[in-house]
Design a protein around this motif. Structure first.
Motif, mmCIF file in Angstrom:
data_model
loop_
_atom_site.group_PDB
_atom_site.id
_atom_site.type_symbol
_atom_site.label_atom_id
_atom_site.label_comp_id
_atom_site.label_asym_id
_atom_site.label_seq_id
_atom_site.Cartn_x
_atom_site.Cartn_y
_atom_site.Cartn_z
ATOM 1 N N GLY A 1 0.785 -1.225 0.000
ATOM 2 C CA GLY A 1 0.000 0.000 0.000
ATOM 3 C C GLY A 1 0.815 1.270 0.000
ATOM 4 O O GLY A 1 0.292 2.349 0.260
ATOM 5 N N TYR A 2 2.114 1.169 -0.321
ATOM 6 C CA TYR A 2 2.967 2.351 -0.310
ATOM 7 C C TYR A 2 2.676 3.292 -1.469
ATOM 8 O O TYR A 2 2.887 4.500 -1.370
ATOM 9 C CB TYR A 2 4.447 1.958 -0.415
ATOM 10 N N ALA A 3 2.254 2.722 -2.589
ATOM 11 C CA ALA A 3 2.147 3.513 -3.805
ATOM 12 C C ALA A 3 1.083 2.925 -4.726
ATOM 13 O O ALA A 3 0.592 1.814 -4.520
ATOM 14 C CB ALA A 3 3.502 3.559 -4.523
ATOM 15 N N LEU A 4 0.766 3.712 -5.752
ATOM 16 C CA LEU A 4 -0.207 3.309 -6.760
ATOM 17 C C LEU A 4 0.459 3.364 -8.126
ATOM 18 O O LEU A 4 1.414 4.111 -8.341
ATOM 19 C CB LEU A 4 -1.413 4.260 -6.759
ATOM 20 N N SER A 5 -0.060 2.581 -9.059
ATOM 21 C CA SER A 5 0.417 2.665 -10.440
ATOM 22 C C SER A 5 -0.783 2.709 -11.374
ATOM 23 O O SER A 5 -1.770 1.995 -11.182
ATOM 24 C CB SER A 5 1.319 1.473 -10.781
ATOM 25 N N LEU A 6 -0.689 3.582 -12.356
ATOM 26 C CA LEU A 6 -1.751 3.766 -13.344
ATOM 27 C C LEU A 6 -1.148 3.596 -14.725
ATOM 28 O O LEU A 6 -0.190 4.300 -15.080
ATOM 29 C CB LEU A 6 -2.367 5.161 -13.202
ATOM 30 N N THR A 7 -1.680 2.652 -15.497
ATOM 31 C CA THR A 7 -1.191 2.400 -16.847
ATOM 32 C C THR A 7 -2.219 2.910 -17.849
ATOM 33 O O THR A 7 -3.415 2.619 -17.737
ATOM 34 C CB THR A 7 -0.932 0.902 -17.073
ATOM 35 N N LEU A 8 -1.733 3.674 -18.833
ATOM 36 C CA LEU A 8 -2.625 4.321 -19.797
ATOM 37 C C LEU A 8 -2.262 3.945 -21.223
ATOM 38 O O LEU A 8 -1.084 3.763 -21.546
ATOM 39 C CB LEU A 8 -2.505 5.850 -19.687
ATOM 40 N N PRO A 9 -3.252 3.868 -22.104
ATOM 41 C CA PRO A 9 -2.953 3.818 -23.537
ATOM 42 C C PRO A 9 -2.417 5.187 -23.962
ATOM 43 O O PRO A 9 -2.723 6.196 -23.320
ATOM 44 C CB PRO A 9 -4.321 3.537 -24.181
ATOM 45 N N PRO A 10 -1.640 5.263 -25.017
ATOM 46 C CA PRO A 10 -1.101 6.566 -25.441
ATOM 47 C C PRO A 10 -2.206 7.480 -25.980
ATOM 48 O O PRO A 10 -3.205 7.025 -26.524
ATOM 49 C CB PRO A 10 -0.105 6.191 -26.549
ATOM 50 N N GLY A 11 -1.991 8.777 -25.782
ATOM 51 C CA GLY A 11 -2.867 9.772 -26.382
ATOM 52 C C GLY A 11 -4.145 10.082 -25.640
ATOM 53 O O GLY A 11 -5.010 10.802 -26.166
ATOM 54 N N LEU A 12 -4.317 9.582 -24.415
ATOM 55 C CA LEU A 12 -5.541 9.870 -23.672
ATOM 56 C C LEU A 12 -5.542 11.321 -23.194
ATOM 57 O O LEU A 12 -4.544 11.790 -22.642
ATOM 58 C CB LEU A 12 -5.676 8.955 -22.457
ATOM 59 N N PRO A 13 -6.654 12.037 -23.356
ATOM 60 C CA PRO A 13 -6.735 13.399 -22.831
ATOM 61 C C PRO A 13 -6.632 13.396 -21.309
ATOM 62 O O PRO A 13 -7.111 12.471 -20.647
ATOM 63 C CB PRO A 13 -8.125 13.873 -23.286
ATOM 64 N N ARG A 14 -6.037 14.425 -20.756
ATOM 65 C CA ARG A 14 -5.843 14.530 -19.315
ATOM 66 C C ARG A 14 -7.172 14.465 -18.570
ATOM 67 O O ARG A 14 -7.265 13.877 -17.490
ATOM 68 C CB ARG A 14 -5.110 15.831 -18.989
ATOM 69 N N ARG A 15 -8.218 15.058 -19.152
ATOM 70 C CA ARG A 15 -9.515 15.086 -18.464
ATOM 71 C C ARG A 15 -10.076 13.682 -18.281
ATOM 72 O O ARG A 15 -10.758 13.402 -17.290
ATOM 73 C CB ARG A 15 -10.504 15.967 -19.224
#
Length: 244
Positions: A39-53
């Motif tokens: 529970g020390y940290a989180l990781s978020l994996t995204l496809p390329p090009g996703l808008p910040r919103r």
């Protein structure tokens, strides 16, 4: 191989600042959010090009989910010291400084309470508790590995211990068995299962049906032990043993 770009930031979850690593990967088809072991940290994996919103909206939708699950982990960083609760063989022990500069670290029962009595400098309590757990892990795992290796008719080469987070154990093609010493905090049937699991890999270097059949023949508690590790194993990574 697809390359990934990592960026670390802080995410506030109910007033708790948690490091969040954001990774963009060409292999990703959707956003995935993961709580790292302990529970020390989180990781978020995204496809390329996703808008910040879209990313921000995703994190907002999952805020309550994160808050609920992070309750399981100590908000103080989990640093082990005087008065901390540390499981040993699945039993809760309260860490108690003996006040002596020399002496063994020992688990005792006193007044109906289980204590882990630690000597030495007070600032070294965490390290000495870790040393005790490493010693326990080596003793327990080595004994169970010998039993299971004899039962399966296989020989192992070496046994080593590390503070791994991605997996509890491994077996190399040369018969070298590796384990996380944090398993010493788990109940006996879980320790036995982990030893059986890696010994089974001496015969089957995979996780196919024959592997699981062998694992269960060596350790009949395989199913319940796997369930325990899935549900509670990450909590063993929440404790930190560095000097305060």
């Amino acid at each position: 191989m697809a390359k990934a770009q990592d960026k670390t930031q802080a995410l506030s979850v109910n007033g708790r600042e948690v490091p969040l690593t954001v990774r963009t990967s060409r292999r990703a088809r959707r956003m995935t959010l993961k709580i790292e072991p302990g529970g020390y940290a989180l990781s978020l994996t995204l496809p390329p090009g996703l808008p910040r919103r879209e990313v921000e909206a995703f994190l907002t939708r999952h805020h309550d989910w994160l808050a609920e699950r992070l309750k399981r982990f100590p908000g103080d960083g989990g640093v082990v010291g005087e008065g901390s609760i540390v499981p040993i063989g699945g039993e809760r022990h309260r860490v108690c400084h003996s006040g002596r500069l020399r002496g063994l670290t020992e688990a005792v029962s006193e007044g109906g309470e289980r204590l882990l009595r630690v000597s030495g400098p007070k600032e070294a309590i965490g390290r000495r508790v870790a040393d005790y757990l490493k010693k326990q892990a080596r003793h327990e795992i080595t004994e169970r590995v010998k039993v299971h290796a004899a039962a399966s008719g296989k020989r192992f080469a070496t046994i080593s211990f590390k503070d791994t987070r991605s997996r509890w154990g491994s077996c190399s093609a040369r018969g070298n068995l590796n384990f996380s010493w944090r398993i010493a905090m788990a109940p006996p049937h879980v320790i036995d299962y982990l030893a059986a699991h890696e010994v089974a890999h001496l015969t089957e270097m995979n996780h196919g049906p024959r592997f699981w059949a062998l694992c269960e023949s060596l350790c009949p508690d395989t199913a319940s032990a796997r369930a325990w590790l899935k549900e509670r194993g990450t909590l063993l990574h929440a404790l930190r043993f560095e000097a305060q």
